[in-house]
Design an enzyme around this catalytic site. Sequence first.
Site, mmCIF file in Angstrom:
data_model
loop_
_atom_site.group_PDB
_atom_site.id
_atom_site.type_symbol
_atom_site.label_atom_id
_atom_site.label_comp_id
_atom_site.label_asym_id
_atom_site.label_seq_id
_atom_site.Cartn_x
_atom_site.Cartn_y
_atom_site.Cartn_z
ATOM 1 N N SER A 150 0.850 -1.189 0.000
ATOM 2 C CA SER A 150 0.000 0.000 0.000
ATOM 3 C C SER A 150 0.884 1.237 0.000
ATOM 4 C CB SER A 150 -0.899 0.022 1.238
ATOM 5 O OG SER A 150 -1.568 1.263 1.387
ATOM 6 N N TYR A 163 -2.627 0.118 10.446
ATOM 7 C CA TYR A 163 -2.659 -0.338 9.050
ATOM 8 C C TYR A 163 -1.326 -0.058 8.368
ATOM 9 C CZ TYR A 163 -3.974 -0.662 4.134
ATOM 10 O OH TYR A 163 -4.023 -0.999 2.789
#
Length: 252
Positions: A150, A163
């Site tokens: 990501s 995250y």
Amino acid sequence: MNSTAGSATPAQAAKVVLVTGASSGIGEATALRLAADGHHVVLGARREERLAKVASAISGAGGGVTTRRIDVTDRADVAAFVDAAVREHGRVDVIVNNAGVMPLSRLDALLVDEWDRMIDVNVRGLLHGIAATLPHFRSRGSGHFVTVASIAAHAVSPAAAVYAGTKYAAWAITEGLRQELEPAIRVTTISPGVVESELADTITDPGARAAMKTYRARSIPADAIAAAISYAISQPDDVDVNEMIVRPAGQR
């Protein structure tokens, strides 16, 4: 396990590609793209009904697809997924470790169960995929690991601490793997920016959910990431595409 044969490209060009988290989003788009490229895709996810729909779309277009329900947090389940693919197809050429969750929240919300879930899926799930596939790659003397990380592996923002931590970990694990392995086994990290997907639907924290609506105002389709993965695995054997960041032009 459900299997459908396909022969869109010459056998020598086709690969057997495993994709986790293949029932939606980037995983689904990757499955559709790689099957259209002529590869046989072996799809794993928890939602069997969604997997069946993806498989139906692929087989309806003449592609090769196999599906299996898996939970990437279960090491034995992932090992069985990989081993079954090797038994059925004789080899595995690529694994796309894509399964991930993103229930964002501020740390002071203390949503510890959601932290644990992110660690289990985003980090342990990746490690389980590596552990299950690496022995097969080494025995054949070739293979390709693709990790879907990501943009959060490169930048931290409020509500994304845990995250981002899991995606930093995914980046570090994959980069370490690349450095440790012999050149015949290729390693690629793909870091998507804002992509149209269901990931934001897992956010239960009201503040994080509201902020994410603004953040996701600009997004790109999941197929943009699938195209990047297709490019990486289509390169000649002596070309290793190590890392790509793919995000909307408007995302700064």
